[in-house]
Scaffold this active site. Structure first.
Site, PDB file in Angstrom:
ATOM      1  N   GLY A   1       0.826  -1.205   0.000  1.00  0.00           N
ATOM      2  CA  GLY A   1       0.000   0.000   0.000  1.00  0.00           C
ATOM      3  C   GLY A   1       0.859   1.253   0.000  1.00  0.00           C
ATOM      4  N   ARG A   2       1.995   1.199   0.683  1.00  0.00           N
ATOM      5  CA  ARG A   2       2.856   2.389   0.777  1.00  0.00           C
ATOM      6  C   ARG A   2       3.494   2.723  -0.557  1.00  0.00           C
ATOM      7  NH1 ARG A   2       4.572   0.177   6.579  1.00  0.00           N
ATOM      8  NH2 ARG A   2       2.807   1.167   7.598  1.00  0.00           N
TER       9      ARG A   2
ATOM     10  N   PHE B   1      -2.562   8.560   6.202  1.00  0.00           N
ATOM     11  CA  PHE B   1      -2.949   7.139   6.105  1.00  0.00           C
ATOM     12  C   PHE B   1      -1.842   6.243   5.531  1.00  0.00           C
ATOM     13  CE2 PHE B   1      -6.140   7.899   2.280  1.00  0.00           C
ATOM     14  CZ  PHE B   1      -5.115   8.191   1.441  1.00  0.00           C
ATOM     15  N   GLU B   2      -2.085   4.942   5.582  1.00  0.00           N
ATOM     16  CA  GLU B   2      -1.081   3.957   5.149  1.00  0.00           C
ATOM     17  C   GLU B   2       0.144   4.022   6.073  1.00  0.00           C
ATOM     18  OE1 GLU B   2      -3.194   3.215   2.633  1.00  0.00           O
ATOM     19  OE2 GLU B   2      -2.102   1.402   2.139  1.00  0.00           O
ATOM     20  N   GLY B   3      -0.092   4.315   7.352  1.00  0.00           N
ATOM     21  CA  GLY B   3       1.007   4.535   8.303  1.00  0.00           C
ATOM     22  C   GLY B   3       1.405   5.989   8.248  1.00  0.00           C
TER      23      GLY B   3
END
Lengths: 592, 257
Positions: free
Chosen positions: A266-267, A400-402
Site C-alpha cells: 500500500g505504501r 494514512f497507510e502509516g
C-alpha cells in the site's frame, strides 16, 4: 535454486545504503514497454473522461456513481490487473499496475475508492485467501461487481494497529467465526459489499477475515473530511456477524503478517498515487502561469514563479525516479514467483524502500499542492479553481497507510532489523566507515569524466552520513534505539535523500548512455539542483542528530567528518532552475 | 465486410506550436502526438460495423516509426491488422501525393469499404479522402455521420449546413469520410492491449511513382495569424444613431443577433 532464479539478479532490500549500483541495474520510466505506456494511457483517458467531470457528484456522496465507475474500470481491465487470470484478472506485471495506479490518481477521491478495491481490499484475499474464497470473490472484485474495503484501524488503535479490540470466536459447531467490534475510517464503507476485517480470536490472536455486508454489519455516518470528499469514509460496526470459516485469511493469529505486508504494498502504491496527483497539479500550474498575465506579461516569465515551477518539477521527477526504481526491483523479485508466500517475502524485502517512498512522495505532493495554490494566487483559494481541492485532497497522504512519523521510524528500524538478522551487511559497513572517520585519508582528487561525477560523490557521502549517524545512535542507545524517535526521524530523512540522489543520478546517466548527454541535459539540471540542495538538508539533519547524541572530542571528530562529507562547491541553481522552468513553460505541460 | 480505415498521426492539440527555422512547418521536436480526431471516429464506425455484420478491419497509416503508436492503439481497440507505409517526410505530402501513396498501399486489399476522417487536424485540407476515392475508382461521400449496412447498399447520412441532413445510398465498395463526434469512442481495454501484441503490422515502402508526384504543391511559408485591432466610432456622436447602426452591423456583419 532453479536455473531461472539464479539468472536474475536480486537486489537485497536496503542494500542501496552500502552498495553502488550501475545505471543498467536500475529500472527507469524510459524502460516502459509500448504496452505499459498504452495501459497507462487507457487509465488516464478513463479518469479524465469518465471520472473527472463527475467529481462534484462524487463529492455529493453519489455512491451509486462510485459503483458504476468501478464497474466501468472493471470492464476495461483496470481492476483485475493484480489478480491472476485464474481468478478472472489479468495478472499483469508490477510496472503496469503502478502505471495504472499513477494515472487513476489524477482524481484523488476516486483513487481512494479504487485503491481500497484493488489494493488493500483485495490483496489480502489474493495472498491469503482460501481457494474457495478466491473463487468466490476475486472474479467479481476484478469485474467491479463486488466492492470491497479494508478494516484495520479502530478508534483506539491507529498506528498501534495490533491493539485492536474487535473480537472473533469460533461458533460451537466450528463452521463460522462470530465477529464483534467497531472499525474506524473505513474507505468505501458506505457502499462496500464486503470487508477485510482484523479481529482477535480468543482475545489475543490477531487474525484477518472476509466479512460480507449482511446481518449484524452496519456503518456509521459519513465522516466530514478535509479532502477526498468524493470517497466514502465511515465507521464499520460488527454485531455478532457470522462469517464462514473459509473466510479466514491465512491462519488464526497470523493477521499481523497480512496487515503489515498489505501496508508495505500500500505504501509503494500510495507513493505512486501521489505522483499521479503531482503531475496533474504541475500541469495545471504551468498552464495557469502561462495564461495569467500581470504587469503585461505571463506570470510564468517571472523568476519567482519559475523557481516554484522548477522545484515542483524536480520533486515530481525525482519522486517518479525513486518509485519506478523500486517497482522495478519488486517486479524482478516477484515476476517468476508463483507461491504467495514467496511473493510476499519478495515484497517484504523492500519494506524500507516502500516506507521511504511513502514519506518522500506524500510530502512532495503536499509541497506541490501548496505551491500550486500560491501560483494561482487568490484563485488558488477559490473552490472554483482546481488548486483548492488539490490542496485539501493531498493532505491525507501524510496520515494514512502509516503516518509519516511511523514510516520514518520504520526506515532505520527495518534496516537495523535486517542487519541483525544478517540479511544486510550494515554493521561491517558502519564499522569501516567509523575507521575512516577516525583516521581520515587525504583523498586524491578524482578526475572523472562521467557526467554527474561530483553529484555521485555527494550521494556516496550522503550514505556515509546516514551510516555514521545511525551507527553512532546504535552504539549509544543499543537496544533502546527504537525509543530515540527524534534521532530516528533525522536519520530517516538522510536515508530518503540518499536514495533520491542516487536514483536521480542513475536515471540521468542511463538516459545519457541511451540518448546522449545533450538529450540528458534537462535531467542533468534537475539532478544537480536536487543533489546540491539535498546535501545541505542532510548536513543540517546530521548536525542536529550528532549534537544530540555525543559531545566533546567525539562530537568534534564526527562534525569534522561531516564537513568533509558535505564539502561541495555550490552550483548556480538560479540559472539551472530557470532552464528547468523554461522546459515546462515552452511545452505548456509537465514535459519530463 | 472488410473495411480499411486510414488513420493519421498529428501533433497534440494542446501543443504549444513553434514555427521551424525555415518557416515552412512547425517545430516537430517539441511535439507529442495523437491520432487525428475524426480518424478515431472512422475507426469506431468500422469496429461497430464489424460487430454488427462481421468481417475484418484493416488500419493503414503512413509516416515514420512513431506512427506505430497510432497503429497499435487502433489494434488494441479492436482492429484486426495494419499496414504501415514507412517514410520520414510523408507528413508533408500534398493531399494528392498522400492519396497516391495510400492508394498504392491498400489497392490490393479486397475491401468493401474505405473509411477516413473527414479532414486532418494539422493541415485540414479535407481532400485526401476524396482524391483517394478517385484514384481507387470508388464513389465517395463526405462528412458522414451515420452508416447503415443492413441492406444491400450502404445507407449513409451526411451532414449538410444549417441543421440539414441528407440520406444517401452508396454502392459497395465505396469510400466515406467520417465526421467527428458521431459516437462514443471505445477505450483500448487492457485485454485489447495485450492482444494487439500478436496482431500483424505489415510495413511497406511508399510506391516510388507515388512519392515522385510530391511536387504538385508545397508549403512555402507558414505563420501565426496576425492580430490587429481597428476601432470604429458609430453614430458620429449621436447615441441613438450609433445604437441603431451597431444593431445593424451586429446583424449583418457579425451575424450574432
Amino acid at each position: 535454486m532453479s536455473a531461472v532464479v539464479e539468472e536474475k539478479k536480486l537486489i537485497v532490500g536496503g542494500s542501496f545504503l552500502i552498495e553502488e549500483r550501475r545505471p543498467e541495474e536500475v529500472f527507469t520510466p524510459e524502460d516502459f514497454t509500448e504496452e505499459q505506456r498504452m495501459i497507462a494511457e487507457t487509465a488516464r483517458q478513463f479518469v479524465d473522461n469518465e471520472v473527472q467531470p463527475r467529481v462534484p457528484e462524487l463529492e455529493n456522496h453519489d455512491w451509486e456513481l462510485s459503483r458504476e465507475l468501478l464497474r466501468k474500470a472493471g470492464e476495461l481491465g483496470l481492476i483485475g490487473a493484480k489478480i491472476s487470470e485464474e481468478y478472472g484478472g489479468l495478472g499483469l506485471d508490477q510496472v503496469s499496475n503502478a502505471l495504472i495506479g499513477e494515472n487513476i490518481s489524477r482524481s484523488a477521491s476516486f483513487a481512494v475508492t479504487y485503491g481500497a478495491q484493488v489494493s488493500i481490499g483485495s490483496l489480502p484475499i489474493v495472498y491469503f485467501g482460501t481457494e474457495e474464497a478466491k473463487r468466490k470473490y476475486l472474479p467479481r472484485i476484478a469485474s467491479g461487481e463486488l466492492v470491497t474495503a479494508y478494516a484495520l484501524t479502530e478508534a483506539g488503535s491507529g498506528s498501534d494497529a495490533l491493539a485492536a479490540k474487535a473480537t472473533a470466536r469460533l461458533s460451537e459447531d466450528g463452521t463460522h467465526y462470530i465477529l464483534n467490534g467497531e472499525k474506524m475510517w473505513i474507505s468505501n464503507a458506505g457502499f462496500a459489499d464486503m470487508f477485510v476485517v482484523f479481529a482477535k480470536v480468543d482475545g489475543d490472536k490477531f487474525s484477518g477475515f472476509i466479512v460480507e455486508n449482511g446481518p449484524g454489519v452496519s456503518t456509521g455516518q459519513e465522516e466530514h473530511k478535509m479532502g477526498i470528499k468524493g470517497s466514502s469514509t465511515r465507521a464499520l460496526i460488527l454485531t455478532d456477524v457470522r462469517t464462514p470459516v473459509e473466510n479466514l485469511l491465512g491462519e488464526v493469529g497470523k493477521g499481523a503478517k497480512i496487515a503489515f505486508n498489505i501496508l508495505n504494498m500500500g505504501r509503494l502504491g500510495l507513493g505512486t498515487s501521489c505522483l499521479g496527483g503531482m503531475k496533474l497539479m504541475l500541469h495545471h500550474a504551468v498552464r495557469y502561469a502561462n495564461e495569467r498575465h500581470q504587469f503585461g506579461k505571463p506570470i510564468s516569465s517571472f523568476g519567482a514563479i519559475k523557481k516554484k515551477l522548477a522545484e515542483m518539477a524536480i520533486r515530481t521527477w525525482v519522486g517518479e525516479t525513486m518509485i519506478y526504481r523500486t517497482v522495478g526491483m519488486v517486479e524482478t523479485a516477484t515476476s517468476d514467483v508463483e507461491n504467495s508466500d514467496a511473493k510476499l517475502q519478495a515484497i517484504e524485502e523492500y519494506a524500507a524502500e516502500c516506507s521511504l517512498i511513502k514519506v518522500a512522495l506524500s510530502e512532495d505532493c503536499d509541497y506541490v499542492a501548496d505551491e500550486m495554490v500560491q501560483i494561482y494566487g487568490g484563485y488558488g483559494y477559490s473552490a472554483d479553481y482546481p488548486a483548492e481541492r488539490a490542496y485539501r485532497d493531498s493532505r491525507i497522504n501524510r496520515i494514512f497507510e502509516g503516518t509519516n512519523e511511523i514510516n520514518r521510524m520504520l526506515i532505520p528500524g527495518t534496516l537495523m532489523k535486517r542487519a541483525m538478522k544478517g540479511k544486510l551487511a550494515l554493521l561491517p559497513a558502519a564499522q569501516a566507515l567509523m575507521d575512516e572517520v577516525m583516521s581520515p585519508q587525504l583523498g586524491g582528487f578524482d578526475e572523472e569524466d562521467e557526467i554527474l561525477a561530483a553529484e555521485q560523490k555527494l550521494a556516496q557521502n550522503a550514505k556515509k552520513i546516514a551510516l555514521m549517524t545511525l551507527g553512532t545512535a546504535a552504539q549509544k542507545y543499543m537496544m533502546n534505539l527504537a525509543e530515540q524517535q527524534e534521532i530516528l526521524l533525522n536519520v530517516a530523512d538522510t536515508i530518503i535523500d540518499a536514495y533520491a540522489m542516487e536514483s536521480a543520478i542513475l536515471r540521468t546517466r542511463k538516459i545519457a548512455q541511451a540518448q546522449g548527454e545533450d538529450a540528458a541535459a534537462r535531467y542533468t539540471d534537475m539532478t544537480r539542483v536536487f543533489c546540491n540542495d539535498a546535501i545541505q538538508r542532510i548536513e543540517a539533519h546530521a548536525k542536529d542528530a550528532l549534537a544530540a547524541m555525543v559531545e566533546g572530542d567525539e562530537l568534534r571528530t564526527l562534525l569534522a567528518a561531516l564537513r568533509r562529507f558535505t564539502k561541495h562547491t555550490p552550483m548556480n541553481t538560479v540559472v539551472a532552475r530557470g532552464r528547468i522552468a523554461d522546459v515546462l513553460i515552452n511545452a505548456n505541460r509537465y514535459a519530463y | 465486410m472488410k473495411t480499411v480505415v486510414l488513420m493519421k498521426q498529428v501533433g497534440n492539440k494542446d501543443a504549444v506550436l513553434r514555427i521551424n527555422k525555415e518557416g515552412t512547418w512547425i517545430e516537430e521536436g517539441d511535439l507529442s502526438y495523437e491520432v487525428n480526431e475524426s480518424d478515431g471516429y472512422a475507426l469506431e464506425e468500422a469496429l461497430r460495423l464489424k460487430e454488427k455484420h462481421g468481417g475484418e478491419v484493416v488500419v493503414c497509416s503512413m509516416g515514420p516509426q512513431r506512427v506505430k503508436s497510432v497503429i497499435k492503439d487502433a489494434l488494441a481497440r479492436g482492429a484486426d491488422r495494419a499496414i504501415h507505409v514507412v517514410g520520414d517526410d510523408l507528413a508533408r505530402l500534398s493531399p494528392f501525393a498522400a492519396a497516391k501513396v495510400l492508394s498504392e498501399a491498400i489497392r490490393s486489399e479486397q475491401f468493401d469499404l474505405v473509411l477516413t476522417g473527414l479532414q486532418s487536424d494539422d493541415n485540414g485540407y479535407a481532400q485526401t479522402g476524396v482524391i483517394l476515392a478517385e484514384l481507387l475508382g470508388l464513389p465517395h461521400a463526405t462528412i458522414v455521420i451515420e452508416v447503415d449496412a443492413s441492406g444491400e447498399g450502404l445507407r449513409v447520412k451526411r451532414e449538410l449546413e444549417n441543421g440539414w441532413y441528407q440520406w444517401y445510398t452508396m454502392p459497395r465498395p465505396c469510400l466515406l469520410t467520417i465526421q467527428s463526434g458521431i459516437s462514443q469512442i471505445r477505450y483500448a481495454t487492457l485485454k485489447g492491449i495485450m492482444a494487439a501484441k500478436k496482431k500483424e503490422i505489415r510495413e511497406v515502402a511508399p510506391a516510388e511513382a507515388a512519392t515522385a508526384s510530391t511536387s504538385h504543391q508545397r508549403i512555402t511559408k507558414i505563420y501565426f495569424p496576425q492580430k490587429s485591432k481597428q476601432t470604429q466610432y458609430l453614430g458620429d456622436g449621436n447615441a441613438r444613431a450609433g445604437a441603431a447602426e451597431l444593431a445593424e452591423r451586429l446583424r449583418t456583419e457579425a451575424r450574432i443577433i
